[in-house]
Design an enzyme around this catalytic site. Structure first.
Site, PDB file in Angstrom:
ATOM      1  N   LEU A  24       0.814  -1.215   0.000  1.00 34.21           N
ATOM      2  CA  LEU A  24       0.000   0.000   0.000  1.00 34.21           C
ATOM      3  C   LEU A  24       0.845   1.263   0.000  1.00 34.21           C
ATOM      4  O   LEU A  24       0.393   2.309  -0.456  1.00 34.21           O
ATOM      5  CB  LEU A  24      -0.929   0.000   1.215  1.00 34.21           C
ATOM      6  CG  LEU A  24      -2.064  -1.030   1.191  1.00 34.21           C
ATOM      7  CD1 LEU A  24      -2.740  -1.094   2.547  1.00 34.21           C
ATOM      8  CD2 LEU A  24      -3.062  -0.704   0.091  1.00 34.21           C
ATOM      9  N   GLY A  27       7.273   4.593   3.550  1.00 34.07           N
ATOM     10  CA  GLY A  27       7.688   5.910   3.999  1.00 34.07           C
ATOM     11  C   GLY A  27       8.842   5.847   4.958  1.00 34.07           C
ATOM     12  O   GLY A  27       9.565   4.842   5.037  1.00 34.07           O
ATOM     13  N   GLY A  28       8.997   6.928   5.726  1.00 30.08           N
ATOM     14  CA  GLY A  28      10.137   7.033   6.619  1.00 30.08           C
ATOM     15  C   GLY A  28      10.097   6.072   7.787  1.00 30.08           C
ATOM     16  O   GLY A  28      11.133   5.789   8.384  1.00 30.08           O
ATOM     17  N   GLY A  30       8.344   2.892   7.700  1.00 29.26           N
ATOM     18  CA  GLY A  30       8.316   1.500   7.270  1.00 29.26           C
ATOM     19  C   GLY A  30       7.438   1.300   6.060  1.00 29.26           C
ATOM     20  O   GLY A  30       7.081   2.260   5.376  1.00 29.26           O
ATOM     21  N   LYS A  45       1.621  -2.493   8.989  1.00 23.76           N
ATOM     22  CA  LYS A  45       2.811  -1.651   8.851  1.00 23.76           C
ATOM     23  C   LYS A  45       3.979  -2.364   9.507  1.00 23.76           C
ATOM     24  O   LYS A  45       3.972  -2.617  10.716  1.00 23.76           O
ATOM     25  CB  LYS A  45       2.600  -0.284   9.490  1.00 23.76           C
ATOM     26  CG  LYS A  45       3.847   0.605   9.430  1.00 23.76           C
ATOM     27  CD  LYS A  45       3.540   2.030   9.818  1.00 23.76           C
ATOM     28  CE  LYS A  45       4.010   2.982   8.745  1.00 23.76           C
ATOM     29  NZ  LYS A  45       3.706   4.380   9.058  1.00 23.76           N
ATOM     30  N   ASP A 138       2.722  13.185  13.600  1.00 25.00           N
ATOM     31  CA  ASP A 138       2.959  13.189  12.147  1.00 25.00           C
ATOM     32  C   ASP A 138       1.633  13.312  11.394  1.00 25.00           C
ATOM     33  O   ASP A 138       1.415  12.639  10.387  1.00 25.00           O
ATOM     34  CB  ASP A 138       3.709  11.926  11.727  1.00 25.00           C
ATOM     35  CG  ASP A 138       4.328  12.048  10.326  1.00 25.00           C
ATOM     36  OD1 ASP A 138       4.491  13.197   9.845  1.00 25.00           O
ATOM     37  OD2 ASP A 138       4.628  11.014   9.700  1.00 25.00           O
TER      38      ASP A 138
END
Length: 220
Positions: A24, A27-28, A30, A45, A138
């Site tokens: 899917l 990113g930073g 995982g 994730k 975030d």
């Protein structure tokens, strides 16, 4: 959420009890996979291996994620957590629908009732997250999914939980255009940190531009 892409040769076929069917996003923090347990679809994730270095820290990470499981309203509910070959993973509810970032990129800024529903739904999500003692750290357009029943905030609890693995992780992990000053200058992280990001996110939704003129990108 983006349409799943085929698994890459180096991606696992399964994580814990969950059989993976597609990628899917990445990113930073995982990689996020579409997965299934029996007939239910979920998002898994798998965090980057660098977060698996300290055994005691992983235990604290798991406790933080367990706290995040108490939050459900206006979020993608955290369902499970564990370790895959020593690397932490988090399982959450799968929300079909685009991210706010994808929605604005495809159709332009939000307005009227759509913008009002986005504002109220995401604010309610943050209220529930903060009531559970969690700070998102975030919040950004990529972390808001526009599901069939309204906006959902995702990845809550993960940034907070990463504090237990890497020193000052909440100040290292973020997106510059949506980070509060205290995430950079060692100030006190709290609900107000998320509220600045919420305001910047709503400004992006209404205008299609980043409030502080900074490009998207992660600080790690």
């Amino acid at each position: 959420m983006s349409e799943p892409q085929p698994l890459r040769p180096w991606d696992p076929q399964s994580i814990g009890r969950y059989r993976l069917s597609g990628l899917l996003g990445e990113g930073g923090q995982g990689s996020v996979y579409l997965a299934a347990l029996d007939a239910a679809r979920v998002a898994v994730k798998l965090l980057h291996p660098r977060y698996a270095a300290h055994e005691s820290a992983r235990g604290r990470f798991m406790r933080e994620i367990q706290a995040a499981r108490l939050v459900s309203d206006y979020t993608a509910q955290v369902l499970d957590a564990g370790e895959h070959r020593g690397v932490p993973y988090v399982v959450s509810e799968y929300i079909p629908g685009p991210s706010l970032a994808d929605r604005v990129a495809a159709d332009g800024p939000c307005a009227g009732g759509e913008l009002a529903r986005l504002a109220s739904g995401t604010l309610a999500a943050l209220a529930a997250i903060h009531a559970a003692g969690i700070v998102h750290c975030d919040l950004k357009p990529e972390n808001i999914l526009l599901g069939p029943d309204g906006p959902r905030v995702v990845d809550f609890g993960i940034a907070r939980a990463l504090e237990t693995i890497a020193p000052n992780a909440s100040r290292q992990i973020g997106t510059p255009a949506y980070m509060a000053p205290e995430q950079i200058d060692a100030g006190l992280i709290g609900p107000r940190t998320d509220m600045l990001a919420w305001g910047a996110t709503l400004a992006f939704a209404a205008t299609g531009t980043h409030a502080f003129g900074a490009p998207i990108g992660h600080v790690r």
